[in-house]
Scaffold this motif. Structure first.
Motif, PDB file in Angstrom:
ATOM      1  N   PRO A 195      12.257   3.981   6.476  1.00 43.29           N
ATOM      2  CA  PRO A 195      13.807   4.619   6.099  1.00 43.29           C
ATOM      3  C   PRO A 195      13.090   3.410   4.435  1.00 43.29           C
ATOM      4  CG  PRO A 195      13.422   5.315   8.220  1.00 43.29           C
ATOM      5  CD  PRO A 195      12.726   3.985   8.753  1.00 43.29           C
ATOM      6  N   LYS A 196      13.312   2.272   4.863  1.00 45.43           N
ATOM      7  CA  LYS A 196      13.469   1.416   3.842  1.00 45.43           C
ATOM      8  C   LYS A 196      11.833   2.230   2.533  1.00 45.43           C
ATOM      9  CE  LYS A 196       9.571  -1.499   5.163  1.00 45.43           C
ATOM     10  NZ  LYS A 196       9.450  -3.445   5.499  1.00 45.43           N
ATOM     11  N   PHE A 197      11.455   2.854   2.719  1.00 46.78           N
ATOM     12  CA  PHE A 197      10.688   3.519   1.558  1.00 46.78           C
ATOM     13  C   PHE A 197      11.289   4.934   0.702  1.00 46.78           C
ATOM     14  CE2 PHE A 197       7.890   1.345   3.980  1.00 46.78           C
ATOM     15  CZ  PHE A 197       7.491  -0.132   3.002  1.00 46.78           C
ATOM     16  N   GLY A 198      12.989   5.254   1.628  1.00 48.46           N
ATOM     17  CA  GLY A 198      13.174   6.188   1.218  1.00 48.46           C
ATOM     18  C   GLY A 198      12.896   8.477   2.387  1.00 48.46           C
ATOM     19  N   PHE A 199      12.117   7.397   3.740  1.00 42.82           N
ATOM     20  CA  PHE A 199      11.578   8.672   4.471  1.00 42.82           C
ATOM     21  C   PHE A 199      13.076   8.761   4.872  1.00 42.82           C
ATOM     22  CE2 PHE A 199       7.416   6.768   3.141  1.00 42.82           C
ATOM     23  CZ  PHE A 199       6.446   8.468   3.413  1.00 42.82           C
ATOM     24  N   ARG A 200      13.497  10.074   5.037  1.00 43.27           N
ATOM     25  CA  ARG A 200      13.971  10.315   6.349  1.00 43.27           C
ATOM     26  C   ARG A 200      13.396  11.779   6.603  1.00 43.27           C
ATOM     27  NH1 ARG A 200      18.231  13.034   2.322  1.00 43.27           N
ATOM     28  NH2 ARG A 200      19.377  13.176   4.034  1.00 43.27           N
ATOM     29  N   PRO A 201      14.857  11.952   8.153  1.00 45.84           N
ATOM     30  CA  PRO A 201      13.623  12.672   9.303  1.00 45.84           C
ATOM     31  C   PRO A 201      13.272  13.984   8.654  1.00 45.84           C
ATOM     32  CG  PRO A 201      15.040  11.551   9.881  1.00 45.84           C
ATOM     33  CD  PRO A 201      15.911  10.736   9.169  1.00 45.84           C
ATOM     34  N   ALA A 202      12.587  14.522   8.634  1.00 46.12           N
ATOM     35  CA  ALA A 202      11.896  15.662   8.759  1.00 46.12           C
ATOM     36  C   ALA A 202      12.857  17.076   8.564  1.00 46.12           C
ATOM     37  CB  ALA A 202      10.852  15.967   8.663  1.00 46.12           C
ATOM     38  N   SER A 203      13.130  17.091  10.001  1.00 49.46           N
ATOM     39  CA  SER A 203      14.340  18.203  10.545  1.00 49.46           C
ATOM     40  C   SER A 203      14.987  17.894   8.856  1.00 49.46           C
ATOM     41  CB  SER A 203      14.892  18.076  11.205  1.00 49.46           C
ATOM     42  OG  SER A 203      15.651  16.873  11.360  1.00 49.46           O
ATOM     43  N   HIS A 204      16.192  16.691   8.605  1.00 46.36           N
ATOM     44  CA  HIS A 204      16.572  16.943   7.395  1.00 46.36           C
ATOM     45  C   HIS A 204      16.596  18.156   6.614  1.00 46.36           C
ATOM     46  CE1 HIS A 204      19.426  16.082   4.184  1.00 46.36           C
ATOM     47  NE2 HIS A 204      18.598  16.277   2.993  1.00 46.36           N
TER      48      HIS A 204
ATOM     49  N   ARG B  10       2.835  10.989  -6.883  1.00 42.33           N
ATOM     50  CA  ARG B  10       3.368  11.259  -7.475  1.00 42.33           C
ATOM     51  C   ARG B  10       2.714  11.828  -9.018  1.00 42.33           C
ATOM     52  NH1 ARG B  10       7.600   7.057  -7.049  1.00 42.33           N
ATOM     53  NH2 ARG B  10       9.300   8.312  -5.913  1.00 42.33           N
ATOM     54  N   ALA B  11       2.390  10.497  -9.349  1.00 45.29           N
ATOM     55  CA  ALA B  11       1.051  10.617 -10.832  1.00 45.29           C
ATOM     56  C   ALA B  11       0.569  11.284 -10.932  1.00 45.29           C
ATOM     57  CB  ALA B  11       0.643   9.264 -10.790  1.00 45.29           C
ATOM     58  N   LEU B  12       0.147  11.947  -9.324  1.00 47.70           N
ATOM     59  CA  LEU B  12      -0.523  12.725  -9.627  1.00 47.70           C
ATOM     60  C   LEU B  12      -0.095  14.419  -9.036  1.00 47.70           C
ATOM     61  CD1 LEU B  12      -3.809  11.435  -7.021  1.00 47.70           C
ATOM     62  CD2 LEU B  12      -3.910  12.804  -9.664  1.00 47.70           C
ATOM     63  N   GLY B  13       0.778  14.791  -9.303  1.00 45.11           N
ATOM     64  CA  GLY B  13       2.002  16.104  -9.145  1.00 45.11           C
ATOM     65  C   GLY B  13       2.127  16.242  -7.568  1.00 45.11           C
ATOM     66  N   TYR B  14       1.710  15.262  -6.867  1.00 42.14           N
ATOM     67  CA  TYR B  14       2.170  15.931  -5.572  1.00 42.14           C
ATOM     68  C   TYR B  14       3.735  15.738  -5.519  1.00 42.14           C
ATOM     69  CZ  TYR B  14      -2.541  16.121  -4.038  1.00 42.14           C
ATOM     70  OH  TYR B  14      -3.775  17.048  -4.268  1.00 42.14           O
ATOM     71  N   LYS B  15       4.166  16.064  -4.763  1.00 38.49           N
ATOM     72  CA  LYS B  15       6.165  17.354  -4.145  1.00 38.49           C
ATOM     73  C   LYS B  15       6.335  16.074  -3.056  1.00 38.49           C
ATOM     74  CE  LYS B  15       6.204  19.021  -8.124  1.00 38.49           C
ATOM     75  NZ  LYS B  15       6.234  18.763  -9.162  1.00 38.49           N
ATOM     76  N   ALA B  16       6.213  15.837  -1.861  1.00 41.14           N
ATOM     77  CA  ALA B  16       5.934  15.565  -1.190  1.00 41.14           C
ATOM     78  C   ALA B  16       5.468  14.457   0.087  1.00 41.14           C
ATOM     79  CB  ALA B  16       6.926  16.599   0.245  1.00 41.14           C
ATOM     80  N   LEU B  17       5.967  13.838   0.914  1.00 44.26           N
ATOM     81  CA  LEU B  17       4.568  12.938   2.070  1.00 44.26           C
ATOM     82  C   LEU B  17       6.001  14.163   3.236  1.00 44.26           C
ATOM     83  CD1 LEU B  17       4.460   9.535   0.085  1.00 44.26           C
ATOM     84  CD2 LEU B  17       2.647  11.401   0.691  1.00 44.26           C
TER      85      LEU B  17
ATOM     86  N   LEU C 228       0.863  -1.174   0.000  1.00 48.36           N
ATOM     87  CA  LEU C 228      -0.371  -0.001   0.162  1.00 48.36           C
ATOM     88  C   LEU C 228       1.046   1.219   0.085  1.00 48.36           C
ATOM     89  CD1 LEU C 228      -2.558  -1.007   2.233  1.00 48.36           C
ATOM     90  CD2 LEU C 228      -3.252  -0.404  -0.122  1.00 48.36           C
ATOM     91  N   ILE C 229       1.870   1.075   0.968  1.00 45.96           N
ATOM     92  CA  ILE C 229       2.775   2.222   0.852  1.00 45.96           C
ATOM     93  C   ILE C 229       3.616   3.055  -0.810  1.00 45.96           C
ATOM     94  CG2 ILE C 229       5.047   3.275   2.045  1.00 45.96           C
ATOM     95  CD1 ILE C 229       3.923   1.814   4.557  1.00 45.96           C
ATOM     96  N   ASN C 230       4.010   1.740  -1.198  1.00 45.17           N
ATOM     97  CA  ASN C 230       5.077   1.971  -2.438  1.00 45.17           C
ATOM     98  C   ASN C 230       3.828   2.195  -3.490  1.00 45.17           C
ATOM     99  OD1 ASN C 230       7.460   0.769  -1.879  1.00 45.17           O
ATOM    100  ND2 ASN C 230       7.118  -1.198  -1.601  1.00 45.17           N
ATOM    101  N   HIS C 231       2.379   1.767  -3.461  1.00 45.07           N
ATOM    102  CA  HIS C 231       1.248   1.899  -4.459  1.00 45.07           C
ATOM    103  C   HIS C 231       0.906   3.252  -4.135  1.00 45.07           C
ATOM    104  CE1 HIS C 231      -1.993   1.639  -7.514  1.00 45.07           C
ATOM    105  NE2 HIS C 231      -2.359   2.308  -6.791  1.00 45.07           N
ATOM    106  N   SER C 232       1.292   3.751  -2.747  1.00 51.09           N
ATOM    107  CA  SER C 232       0.372   4.811  -3.023  1.00 51.09           C
ATOM    108  C   SER C 232       1.496   6.266  -2.724  1.00 51.09           C
ATOM    109  CB  SER C 232       0.253   5.489  -1.433  1.00 51.09           C
ATOM    110  OG  SER C 232       1.273   5.753  -0.772  1.00 51.09           O
ATOM    111  N   ILE C 233       3.220   5.902  -3.041  1.00 45.09           N
ATOM    112  CA  ILE C 233       4.004   7.166  -3.284  1.00 45.09           C
ATOM    113  C   ILE C 233       4.161   7.316  -5.056  1.00 45.09           C
ATOM    114  CG2 ILE C 233       6.826   6.620  -3.920  1.00 45.09           C
ATOM    115  CD1 ILE C 233       6.446   5.893  -0.589  1.00 45.09           C
ATOM    116  N   ASN C 234       3.689   5.934  -5.042  1.00 41.85           N
ATOM    117  CA  ASN C 234       3.610   6.417  -7.740  1.00 41.85           C
ATOM    118  C   ASN C 234       2.432   6.897  -8.024  1.00 41.85           C
ATOM    119  OD1 ASN C 234       5.303   5.460  -7.584  1.00 41.85           O
ATOM    120  ND2 ASN C 234       4.678   2.732  -7.102  1.00 41.85           N
TER     121      ASN C 234
END
Length: 175
Positions: free
Chosen positions: A127-136, A110-117, A101-107
């Motif tokens: 983090p295995k989906f590419g998330f990093r601390p937002a403080s970055h 992205r397809a709808l033009g959103y820039k971030a989650l 579900l997470i991988n599908h939602s990311i795609n």
């Protein structure tokens, strides 16, 4: 197994899945199913990003992305979404349904033009989906939370460059 957009006729079943997924969990208030209902009635609801996972025609998982703003110095970044909640029936947990579900939602986002989650979640899972601390990126939660639990994901390289500030969730999150 199918991942598809939630339909209005799914709402009751989806809420039951969400309620069952969070039942007895010590880190929540057991009202996530009510949050889903409130989000569907809010201006921040994106119907195409309310997803269900079906197995043999039965809904066993659900994920919802809703619009947020990242506010800073009188301006705001409006091209981001909150990932919450992700729910899988207890009998189906640990089988990769949440990850699918997470991988599908990311795609889909992205397809709808959103820039971030953004997500408030387990520091070893997301983090295995590419998330990093937002403080970055200088992005903060609107409440006190350990840095490693509040994360963001760029949906395109550099899409959070220059973005900073405090996340403003839908009023639906306040109950």
């Amino acid at each position: 197994m199918t991942i598809r957009t939630e339909e209005p006729q799914d709402y009751h079943t989806t809420e039951q899945v969400v309620q069952a997924a969070f039942a007895g969990q010590p880190f929540c208030d057991q009202t996530e199913h009510l949050l889903v209902k409130r989000l569907r009635e809010s201006a921040e609801f994106v119907p195409a990003l309310s997803l269900v996972f079906e197995e043999n025609g039965r809904i066993v998982g659900h994920l919802l992305l809703s619009k947020i703003k990242i506010e800073h110095d009188g301006g705001s970044f409006d091209e981001a979404l909150a990932l919450a909640p992700v729910s899988v029936l207890p009998s189906h947990q640990g089988k990769g349904i949440g990850a699918a579900l997470i991988n599908h939602s990311i795609n889909a986002a992205r397809a709808l033009g959103y820039k971030a989650l953004v997500v408030l979640g387990h520091e070893r899972y997301y983090p295995k989906f590419g998330f990093r601390p937002a403080s970055h990126w200088g992005i903060r939660a609107p409440f006190e939370i350990p840095d490693e639990l509040f994360m963001a994901l760029e949906l395109a390289p550099g899409s959070l460059d220059g973005v900073h500030g405090t996340v403003r969730y839908s009023p639906a999150f306040s109950g």
